[in-house]
Design an enzyme around this catalytic site. Structure first.
Site, PDB file in Angstrom:
ATOM      1  N   HIS A 163       1.483   6.798  -5.584  1.00 37.74           N
ATOM      2  CA  HIS A 163       0.781   5.700  -6.234  1.00 37.74           C
ATOM      3  C   HIS A 163      -0.737   5.825  -6.344  1.00 37.74           C
ATOM      4  O   HIS A 163      -1.331   5.094  -7.123  1.00 37.74           O
ATOM      5  CB  HIS A 163       1.106   4.387  -5.527  1.00 37.74           C
ATOM      6  N   HIS A 202       4.773   0.845   0.955  1.00 38.46           N
ATOM      7  CA  HIS A 202       5.551   0.561  -0.251  1.00 38.46           C
ATOM      8  C   HIS A 202       4.769  -0.381  -1.152  1.00 38.46           C
ATOM      9  O   HIS A 202       4.289  -1.412  -0.707  1.00 38.46           O
ATOM     10  CB  HIS A 202       6.886  -0.078   0.138  1.00 38.46           C
TER      11      HIS A 202
END
Length: 145
Positions: A37, A140
């Site tokens: 990410h 996450h």
């Protein structure tokens, strides 16, 4: 004759092994979070769609079929990591919303060409993030807010 009762000497190594594996998994989660990410500074591309194509290829997410999408945060790792402490607001347990806004590019698979090339649509915006943390680090990316 062997005893059939509990064996505390065997229990301790099993507990230590489980704890070590949990720590390893959580550390790997942070590494995976960074690899999946965080993209800073943002790679140069001729368009947002080409940026998505480049990033999804780098992640190995275009073969054999394109994954439905991914989100990339264009910010230094220490700023994103801060969401799990003073840079975030705790929602529950280990779930935090960022206080600051981040530059985000979300890539979504729109189609696959007859030659098997994945075609992505990019959505570029500045928004807050919602993350699950493990050991004080993002593990996450739940969603963008």
């Amino acid at each position: 004759m062997a005893s059939r009762g509990p064996h505390p000497a065997l229990l301790l190594p099993l507990v230590l092994l489980a704890a070590s594996l949990a720590q390893l998994r959580e550390g790997t989660s942070y590494s995976q979070f960074l690899n999946q990410h965080i993209e800073f500074p943002k790679s140069s591309a001729s368009s947002d769609q080409n940026y998505c194509k480049l990033m999804m290829q780098r992640q190995g997410l275009t073969r054999p079929f394109g994954i439905t999408g991914d989100t990339f945060i264009q910010a230094p790792t220490n700023q994103v990591q801060g969401v799990c402490s003073s840079g975030g607001k705790r929602v529950r347990d280990n779930v935090y919303n960022s206080i600051a806004r981040f530059h985000i590019t979300t890539c979504r698979l729109t189609s696959i060409s007859p030659l098997g090339h994945c075609i992505y649509k990019a959505r570029v915006r500045t928004c807050r993030i919602h993350v699950t943390c493990a050991q004080g680090q993002p593990a996450h990316l739940d969603r963008v807010l």
